[in-house]
Design a protein around this motif. Structure first.
Motif, PDB file in Angstrom:
ATOM      1  N   TYR A 131       0.855  -1.190   0.000  1.00 12.68           N
ATOM      2  CA  TYR A 131       0.000   0.000   0.000  1.00 12.68           C
ATOM      3  C   TYR A 131       0.892   1.241   0.000  1.00 12.68           C
ATOM      4  O   TYR A 131       1.805   1.372   0.819  1.00 12.68           O
ATOM      5  N   PHE A 132       0.609   2.150  -0.946  1.00 15.14           N
ATOM      6  CA  PHE A 132       1.364   3.395  -1.069  1.00 15.14           C
ATOM      7  C   PHE A 132       0.460   4.545  -0.628  1.00 15.14           C
ATOM      8  O   PHE A 132      -0.691   4.645  -1.069  1.00 15.14           O
ATOM      9  N   SER A 133       0.982   5.441   0.213  1.00 13.04           N
ATOM     10  CA  SER A 133       0.163   6.534   0.763  1.00 13.04           C
ATOM     11  C   SER A 133       1.013   7.785   0.918  1.00 13.04           C
ATOM     12  O   SER A 133       2.246   7.730   0.983  1.00 13.04           O
ATOM     13  N   ASP A 134       0.302   8.948   0.971  1.00 13.90           N
ATOM     14  CA  ASP A 134       1.038  10.198   1.153  1.00 13.90           C
ATOM     15  C   ASP A 134       1.424  10.425   2.609  1.00 13.90           C
ATOM     16  O   ASP A 134       2.352  11.171   2.913  1.00 13.90           O
ATOM     17  N   ASN A 135       0.725   9.764   3.522  1.00 13.12           N
ATOM     18  CA  ASN A 135       1.042   9.862   4.947  1.00 13.12           C
ATOM     19  C   ASN A 135       1.179   8.459   5.524  1.00 13.12           C
ATOM     20  O   ASN A 135       0.612   7.496   4.987  1.00 13.12           O
ATOM     21  N   PRO A 136       1.916   8.303   6.633  1.00 10.92           N
ATOM     22  CA  PRO A 136       2.033   6.973   7.237  1.00 10.92           C
ATOM     23  C   PRO A 136       0.671   6.471   7.693  1.00 10.92           C
ATOM     24  O   PRO A 136      -0.195   7.246   8.111  1.00 10.92           O
ATOM     25  N   VAL A 137       0.454   5.157   7.574  1.00 12.73           N
ATOM     26  CA  VAL A 137      -0.744   4.542   8.133  1.00 12.73           C
ATOM     27  C   VAL A 137      -0.333   3.828   9.417  1.00 12.73           C
ATOM     28  O   VAL A 137       0.784   3.305   9.523  1.00 12.73           O
ATOM     29  N   ALA A 138      -1.230   3.833  10.407  1.00 12.76           N
ATOM     30  CA  ALA A 138      -0.879   3.238  11.701  1.00 12.76           C
ATOM     31  C   ALA A 138      -2.135   2.705  12.367  1.00 12.76           C
ATOM     32  O   ALA A 138      -3.273   3.049  12.005  1.00 12.76           O
ATOM     33  N   ARG A 139      -1.909   1.836  13.359  1.00  7.85           N
ATOM     34  CA  ARG A 139      -3.004   1.297  14.144  1.00  7.85           C
ATOM     35  C   ARG A 139      -2.464   1.000  15.542  1.00  7.85           C
ATOM     36  O   ARG A 139      -1.325   0.564  15.702  1.00  7.85           O
ATOM     37  N   THR A 140      -3.304   1.228  16.570  1.00 11.48           N
ATOM     38  CA  THR A 140      -2.842   1.084  17.960  1.00 11.48           C
ATOM     39  C   THR A 140      -3.012  -0.323  18.500  1.00 11.48           C
ATOM     40  O   THR A 140      -2.688  -0.571  19.655  1.00 11.48           O
ATOM     41  N   ASP A 141      -3.524  -1.245  17.656  1.00  9.01           N
ATOM     42  CA  ASP A 141      -3.595  -2.631  18.098  1.00  9.01           C
ATOM     43  C   ASP A 141      -2.896  -3.514  17.069  1.00  9.01           C
ATOM     44  O   ASP A 141      -2.108  -3.024  16.270  1.00  9.01           O
ATOM     45  N   LYS A 142      -3.196  -4.803  17.072  1.00 11.72           N
ATOM     46  CA  LYS A 142      -2.503  -5.752  16.195  1.00 11.72           C
ATOM     47  C   LYS A 142      -3.398  -6.243  15.059  1.00 11.72           C
ATOM     48  O   LYS A 142      -3.109  -7.262  14.437  1.00 11.72           O
ATOM     49  N   GLY A 143      -4.486  -5.548  14.769  1.00 10.29           N
ATOM     50  CA  GLY A 143      -5.412  -5.979  13.737  1.00 10.29           C
ATOM     51  C   GLY A 143      -5.021  -5.507  12.353  1.00 10.29           C
ATOM     52  O   GLY A 143      -4.002  -4.840  12.135  1.00 10.29           O
ATOM     53  N   LEU A 144      -5.880  -5.848  11.358  1.00  7.86           N
ATOM     54  CA  LEU A 144      -5.641  -5.467   9.969  1.00  7.86           C
ATOM     55  C   LEU A 144      -5.701  -3.954   9.805  1.00  7.86           C
ATOM     56  O   LEU A 144      -6.544  -3.282  10.409  1.00  7.86           O
ATOM     57  N   LEU A 145      -4.845  -3.416   8.975  1.00  7.54           N
ATOM     58  CA  LEU A 145      -4.935  -2.006   8.609  1.00  7.54           C
ATOM     59  C   LEU A 145      -6.114  -1.830   7.656  1.00  7.54           C
ATOM     60  O   LEU A 145      -6.277  -2.594   6.700  1.00  7.54           O
ATOM     61  N   GLY A 146      -6.906  -0.845   7.866  1.00  7.85           N
ATOM     62  CA  GLY A 146      -8.119  -0.654   7.075  1.00  7.85           C
ATOM     63  C   GLY A 146      -7.885   0.122   5.802  1.00  7.85           C
ATOM     64  O   GLY A 146      -8.513   1.169   5.590  1.00  7.85           O
ATOM     65  N   VAL A 147      -6.997  -0.356   4.919  1.00 10.13           N
ATOM     66  CA  VAL A 147      -6.709   0.316   3.649  1.00 10.13           C
ATOM     67  C   VAL A 147      -6.732  -0.732   2.543  1.00 10.13           C
ATOM     68  O   VAL A 147      -6.650  -1.941   2.794  1.00 10.13           O
ATOM     69  N   SER A 148      -6.842  -0.274   1.292  1.00 11.59           N
ATOM     70  CA  SER A 148      -6.848  -1.172   0.131  1.00 11.59           C
ATOM     71  C   SER A 148      -5.525  -1.022  -0.624  1.00 11.59           C
ATOM     72  O   SER A 148      -5.237   0.053  -1.171  1.00 11.59           O
ATOM     73  N   PRO A 149      -4.709  -2.054  -0.650  1.00  9.65           N
ATOM     74  CA  PRO A 149      -3.400  -1.937  -1.304  1.00  9.65           C
ATOM     75  C   PRO A 149      -3.541  -1.809  -2.819  1.00  9.65           C
ATOM     76  O   PRO A 149      -4.437  -2.371  -3.426  1.00  9.65           O
ATOM     77  N   GLN A 150      -2.630  -1.044  -3.408  1.00  7.55           N
ATOM     78  CA  GLN A 150      -2.613  -0.940  -4.872  1.00  7.55           C
ATOM     79  C   GLN A 150      -2.020  -2.198  -5.517  1.00  7.55           C
ATOM     80  O   GLN A 150      -2.303  -2.508  -6.673  1.00  7.55           O
ATOM     81  N   VAL A 151      -1.179  -2.905  -4.782  1.00  2.97           N
ATOM     82  CA  VAL A 151      -0.550  -4.129  -5.276  1.00  2.97           C
ATOM     83  C   VAL A 151      -0.983  -5.267  -4.362  1.00  2.97           C
ATOM     84  O   VAL A 151      -0.860  -5.166  -3.145  1.00  2.97           O
ATOM     85  N   LEU A 152      -1.487  -6.350  -4.942  1.00  4.93           N
ATOM     86  CA  LEU A 152      -1.990  -7.455  -4.135  1.00  4.93           C
ATOM     87  C   LEU A 152      -1.706  -8.777  -4.855  1.00  4.93           C
ATOM     88  O   LEU A 152      -1.872  -8.883  -6.065  1.00  4.93           O
ATOM     89  N   ASP A 153      -1.255  -9.763  -4.078  1.00  9.20           N
ATOM     90  CA  ASP A 153      -1.106 -11.112  -4.615  1.00  9.20           C
ATOM     91  C   ASP A 153      -2.503 -11.645  -4.948  1.00  9.20           C
ATOM     92  O   ASP A 153      -3.310 -11.889  -4.064  1.00  9.20           O
ATOM     93  N   SER A 154      -2.771 -11.837  -6.244  1.00  2.14           N
ATOM     94  CA  SER A 154      -4.115 -12.239  -6.649  1.00  2.14           C
ATOM     95  C   SER A 154      -4.212 -13.712  -7.025  1.00  2.14           C
ATOM     96  O   SER A 154      -5.238 -14.163  -7.502  1.00  2.14           O
ATOM     97  N   GLN A 155      -3.141 -14.466  -6.812  1.00  2.00           N
ATOM     98  CA  GLN A 155      -3.140 -15.861  -7.236  1.00  2.00           C
ATOM     99  C   GLN A 155      -3.796 -16.773  -6.209  1.00  2.00           C
ATOM    100  O   GLN A 155      -3.717 -16.539  -4.998  1.00  2.00           O
ATOM    101  N   ALA A 156      -4.448 -17.831  -6.712  1.00  2.00           N
ATOM    102  CA  ALA A 156      -5.058 -18.803  -5.821  1.00  2.00           C
ATOM    103  C   ALA A 156      -3.992 -19.559  -5.037  1.00  2.00           C
ATOM    104  O   ALA A 156      -4.214 -19.968  -3.904  1.00  2.00           O
ATOM    105  N   LYS A 157      -2.803 -19.719  -5.666  1.00  2.00           N
ATOM    106  CA  LYS A 157      -1.694 -20.358  -4.966  1.00  2.00           C
ATOM    107  C   LYS A 157      -0.398 -19.755  -5.477  1.00  2.00           C
ATOM    108  O   LYS A 157       0.057 -20.062  -6.575  1.00  2.00           O
ATOM    109  N   THR A 158       0.195 -18.902  -4.645  1.00  2.00           N
ATOM    110  CA  THR A 158       1.424 -18.237  -5.047  1.00  2.00           C
ATOM    111  C   THR A 158       2.650 -19.044  -4.631  1.00  2.00           C
ATOM    112  O   THR A 158       3.563 -19.235  -5.413  1.00  2.00           O
ATOM    113  N   ILE A 159       2.667 -19.507  -3.404  1.00  2.00           N
ATOM    114  CA  ILE A 159       3.824 -20.245  -2.889  1.00  2.00           C
ATOM    115  C   ILE A 159       3.544 -21.735  -3.030  1.00  2.00           C
ATOM    116  O   ILE A 159       2.639 -22.276  -2.396  1.00  2.00           O
ATOM    117  N   ASN A 160       4.333 -22.402  -3.855  1.00  2.00           N
ATOM    118  CA  ASN A 160       4.072 -23.800  -4.181  1.00  2.00           C
ATOM    119  C   ASN A 160       4.959 -24.773  -3.416  1.00  2.00           C
ATOM    120  O   ASN A 160       4.602 -25.936  -3.267  1.00  2.00           O
TER     121      ASN A 160
END
Length: 507
Positions: free
Chosen positions: A129-158
């Motif tokens: 995810y690319f952003s003009d400002n840093p993204v952060a979260r105060t816990d250990k959960g998922l960041l609520g942003v949509s990455p511009q680059v994403l692994d879209s394969q059903a199986k990437t690591i074989n």
């Protein structure tokens, strides 16, 4: 390996050739430098300027302190990062970019990932995810942003511990200054943690630059145009070639068009030579021939191999000849090898007239080259059994000579010869009636008649001979008639002929 993703202005590629060019925008993308050698887990901050954007604990390892936690050797160099992903636990790593992204500019991103437990890896979740400002979260959960680059394969690591590439394209909206990498879609649904290692993270602008117009000294100058473009799918140069590089062999204008999923780029460059001349290819001459070598008239300073400086040089003997020309800061030297050899020689002998079934052997006399018959007859010595003109050549690097000899059956004619008797008693001597002829005659059929004119033997196939039998029984003693139909080929003419005679059968 990578297909299309649903994100705007981003495509994943199966294989992206070449070495990326342009300014690298990810600082310390291979985790080689550090503030202090990491000697325990949870020290991503030592891999400056990488940092942790939430309260989880990403890791940084380097071979400066070998540890069993480095379960997978770095893809390159000494360092790598590690993320721990589990139910309710999302680790990320983030870094400022070397400089902000430019609006509308296309960029190529890639990173390499690996894990010891590929069956636990959650596909279609890991991205950038690319952003003009840093993204952060105060816990250990998922960041609520949509990455511009994403692994879209059903199986990437074989395979376990195998580095795999996740790559794609980004069209910047402008002023993106930070990169965050991790899982953005979902975490494992049940407790069943896994580690994912990362190395060789890269972001490059998709640009093409062949460089400025260039002037080389001469034809022996080596110069290679480099059209390598990050993430290129296809290269096409002015001559249709499709490699990423192009060797310059002569002055002129060169251009290349590069296709990427993000955009199509083109660039042109002109290459000139200060001294554009050569003496020609190495040459072989016949004795007593001469060749004139010429210096370029537009250059005033030149010198031949013997120190002379005339503008032409006449060659009369074998040797190596060279010319050195100088103009400004450029000095060009060209060399030519001249070889003298004797001309080839060939003699097939005089024309020959044959008689009857006589044969003739042609024994060519030749020297100073390679001999061959022009009709592709393989042997050198040749036995002639029919009329014709026979041609051969001898060739070397100097020249080719051709000679011919004519052989004919004109002195006493070409006829069929047949015995007047035979004894089919199986003693191995004269057991069959066998006619023969000179080579210009081709027998087409043979027929045998009894004294009443009845045909008792006939054949249209070779060998044309009669064993004295009729209906598998030996014929009685007596006189029999024969008839032969044949074809005569002489001096380009073909005629159909017939000959008859008598044969005595006796035991």
């Amino acid at each position: 390996m990578f297909g299309k993703t649903v994100h705007i202005a981003f495509w994943l590629l199966a294989c992206l050739p070449g070495t990326a060019i342009g300014q690298e925008l990810i600082p310390n993308g291979s985790f080689e430098t550090y503030a202090n050698c990491p000697r325990q887990d949870n020290l991503l901050s030592e891999a400056t300027p990488w940092y942790n954007p939430n309260q989880a604990t990403p890791d940084f390892y380097n071979q400066c302190f070998p540890t069993s936690q480095i379960e997978i050797p770095p893809r390159t160099g000494q360092g790598l990062a590690r993320l721990f992903l589990d139910q309710g636990w999302a680790e990320y790593l983030a870094t400022p970019l070397v400089k902000p992204l430019e609006a509308g500019e296309c960029y190529y991103f890639e990173m390499y990932v690996s894990t010891k437990t590929p069956n636990q890896y959650v596909p279609q979740t890991l991205g950038a995810y690319f952003s003009d400002n840093p993204v952060a979260r105060t816990d250990k959960g998922l960041l609520g942003v949509s990455p511009q680059v994403l692994d879209s394969q059903a199986k990437t690591i074989n395979s376990p511990s195998q580095w795999e590439k996740i790559a794609g394209y980004l069209k910047a909206t402008g002023n993106e200054r930070y990169l965050t990498i991790g899982s953005f879609v979902q975490l494992p649904r049940m407790l069943g943690f896994y580690y994912i290692f990362l190395d060789d993270i890269s972001l490059l602008p998709i640009r093409l630059d062949l460089g400025k117009d260039t002037t080389l000294c001469g034809r022996k100058s080596t110069y290679t145009l480099n059209g390598k473009t990050p993430g290129a799918i296809e290269y096409r140069w002015q001559d249709g070639s499709r490699l990423s590089t192009f060797p310059v062999t002569r002055p002129g204008k060169y251009w290349v068009t590069v296709t990427t999923p993000c955009k199509i780029l083109s660039d042109t460059i002109t290459v000139d030579y200060t001294l554009d001349f050569d003496l020609g290819p190495d040459t072989t001459l016949c004795n007593e021939q001469t060749i004139v070598l010429k210096a370029p008239t537009s250059i005033s300073a030149y010198e031949w191999q013997d120190g002379s400086s005339q503008n032409v040089y006449q060659v009369k003997q074998s040797g190596q000849y060279s010319l050195r020309a100088t103009q400004g800061n450029c000095t060009v030297r060209d060399t030519i090898q001249i070889r003298y050899i004797r001309p080839p020689q060939l003699e097939l002998g005089p024309s020959k007239e044959l008689c009857g079934a006589e044969v003739y052997t042609i024994n060519p006399t030749f020297a100073e080259g390679t001999f061959r018959w022009l009709d592709e007859f393989s042997d050198i010595e040749r036995v002639v059994k029919s009329s014709g003109v026979f041609r051969a050549s001898v060739r070397n690097d100097c020249a080719t000579v051709i000679d011919s000899v004519e052989v004919g059956y004109g002195t006493c004619g070409c006829v069929i010869y047949a015995p007047n008797s035979f004894t089919p008693n199986a003693d191995g001597v004269n057991d069959a009636f066998v006619p023969f002829a000179c080579g210009d005659i081709a027998i087409k059929s043979l027929a045998i008649f009894n004294r009443w004119g009845e045909v008792i033997f006939q054949t249209d196939d070779a060998p044309f001979q009669w064993d004295g039998r009729y209906q598998n029984e030996l014929c009685p003693n007596g006189v029999y008639a024969w008839r032969i139909n044949y074809e005569l080929r002489q001096r380009g003419q073909i005629s159909q002929k017939q000959q008859q005679g008598a044969i005595t059968l006796a035991y």
